[in-house]
Design an enzyme around this catalytic site. Sequence first.
Site, PDB file in Angstrom:
ATOM      1  N   ASP A 136      -4.065 -11.454  -5.600  1.00 17.40           N
ATOM      2  CA  ASP A 136      -3.199 -11.305  -5.679  1.00 17.40           C
ATOM      3  C   ASP A 136      -2.789 -10.873  -7.204  1.00 17.40           C
ATOM      4  OD1 ASP A 136      -0.247 -10.852  -5.427  1.00 17.40           O
ATOM      5  OD2 ASP A 136       0.142 -13.169  -5.406  1.00 17.40           O
ATOM      6  N   ASN A 189       5.196  -5.458   1.499  1.00 18.61           N
ATOM      7  CA  ASN A 189       5.072  -4.656   0.259  1.00 18.61           C
ATOM      8  C   ASN A 189       5.469  -2.970   0.658  1.00 18.61           C
ATOM      9  OD1 ASN A 189       1.749  -5.758  -0.305  1.00 18.61           O
ATOM     10  ND2 ASN A 189       3.458  -7.051  -1.024  1.00 18.61           N
TER      11      ASN A 189
HETATM   12  C1  IPE Z   1       0.128 -10.405  -0.990  1.00 20.20           C
HETATM   13  O1  IPE Z   1       0.634  -9.831  -2.264  1.00 20.20           O
HETATM   14  C2  IPE Z   1       0.141  -9.279  -0.054  1.00 20.20           C
HETATM   15  C3  IPE Z   1      -1.036  -8.685  -0.612  1.00 20.20           C
HETATM   16  C4  IPE Z   1      -2.300  -9.071  -1.584  1.00 20.20           C
HETATM   17  C5  IPE Z   1      -1.787  -6.987  -0.121  1.00 20.20           C
HETATM   18  P1  IPE Z   1       2.286 -10.715  -2.051  1.00 20.20           P
HETATM   19  O2  IPE Z   1       2.490 -10.357  -3.462  1.00 20.20           O
HETATM   20  O3  IPE Z   1       3.167  -9.220  -1.482  1.00 20.20           O
HETATM   21  O4  IPE Z   1       3.477 -11.527  -1.822  1.00 20.20           O
HETATM   22  P2  IPE Z   1       4.275 -12.662  -2.234  1.00 20.20           P
HETATM   23  O5  IPE Z   1       5.564 -12.003  -2.388  1.00 20.20           O
HETATM   24  O6  IPE Z   1       4.005 -13.275  -4.021  1.00 20.20           O
HETATM   25  O7  IPE Z   1       4.318 -13.917  -1.634  1.00 20.20           O
HETATM   26  C1  IPE Z   2      -1.830  -8.037  -4.939  1.00 23.18           C
HETATM   27  O1  IPE Z   2      -0.800  -8.290  -6.630  1.00 23.18           O
HETATM   28  C2  IPE Z   2      -1.446  -6.030  -4.638  1.00 23.18           C
HETATM   29  C3  IPE Z   2      -0.049  -6.060  -3.655  1.00 23.18           C
HETATM   30  C4  IPE Z   2       0.538  -7.046  -2.659  1.00 23.18           C
HETATM   31  C5  IPE Z   2      -0.099  -5.117  -3.531  1.00 23.18           C
HETATM   32  P1  IPE Z   2       1.300  -7.740  -6.697  1.00 23.18           P
HETATM   33  O2  IPE Z   2       1.416  -6.676  -7.198  1.00 23.18           O
HETATM   34  O3  IPE Z   2       1.432  -8.641  -5.421  1.00 23.18           O
HETATM   35  O4  IPE Z   2       0.738  -8.490  -8.631  1.00 23.18           O
HETATM   36  P2  IPE Z   2       1.955  -9.843  -8.545  1.00 23.18           P
HETATM   37  O5  IPE Z   2       1.723 -10.880  -8.087  1.00 23.18           O
HETATM   38  O6  IPE Z   2       3.366  -9.166  -9.024  1.00 23.18           O
HETATM   39  O7  IPE Z   2       0.688 -10.144  -9.957  1.00 23.18           O
HETATM   40 MG    MG Z   3       2.151 -10.793  -5.338  1.00 25.97          MG
END
Ligand code: IPE
Ligand code: IPE
Ligand code: MG
Length: 247
Positions: free
Chosen positions: A18, A66
């Site tokens: 993340d 997502n």
């Molecule tokens: C969790 O991250 C999913 C992945 C890393 C694939 P998100 O960024 O989607 O989670 P939330 O929304 O912060 O809980």
């Molecule tokens: C994790 O990074 C990747 C996926 C969830 C696909 P994020 O895209 O959630 O990054 P933040 O949380 O917005 O920084």
């Molecule tokens: Mg995230």
Amino acid sequence: MHRLTQEKLPRHLAIIMDGNGRWAEQRSLDRVAGHRQGAESVRIVVRACREIGIPYLTLFAFSSENWSRPQPEVEALMTLLKDYLVMELREMLDNNIRLLAIGDLSRLPKEVVVVLNETMKLTAAATGMTLTLALSYGGRDDIIQAIRRITANSRDGNLTPEDINEGLFSKYLWTANLPDPDLLIRTSGEFRISNFFLWQLAYTEIYVTPNLWPDFKKEDLIQALLRYRDRERRFGLTSEQIKIGDR
Ligand code: IPE
Ligand code: IPE
Ligand code: MG
């Protein structure tokens, strides 16, 4: 190597990768630039886990939630995934890495599914490490699909209520062929599961680092493994019982 001994390594390491978006934002870049840099961390961490000797590595790459992100970001993630698979095939074969994918794969674009299936087929015989990508994965989805199949088997007379226990239920989850994770790493400082493994994390050790995924490198991995090594996993027993068992 870094005071890491084989018997104190997790057999199964799972990572919630993340913070790609925030990494990009900090640099006034497009979120997709963060995902691209995140793919570099994936390469580094996969290689490091293989070198260190972790048998199972699972990466949470795309959640069932997502899909609701802006369409251009979803499309860019799918393209990055496809490119990653194509580019890393050689590396996986050379390093004896088997690729698996779990999740509701029917929602993935067809061209991604084609490459995914091809990569899984070509690496199926590898025995060095199992790399599992959780794609379009949701912990609740996983439990629901398991219940659906158990119900169908009950209706067909193949299962009775007494047959249902933890072992059987685990066999119906998408993770049927994986051990439960010993260690879960989440980057970017968020203390939540975000609908990742719900059943499977029952006794997993959790390690949260404030580092954003694109900044997560081999040293950070080793740091997490060292912290894991020093944990006492009690599984509901007392510390004393665990120490006697260790002797
Ligand atoms: C969790 O991250 C999913 C992945 C890393 C694939 P998100 O960024 O989607 O989670 P939330 O929304 O912060 O809980
Ligand atoms: C994790 O990074 C990747 C996926 C969830 C696909 P994020 O895209 O959630 O990054 P933040 O949380 O917005 O920084
Ligand atoms: Mg995230």
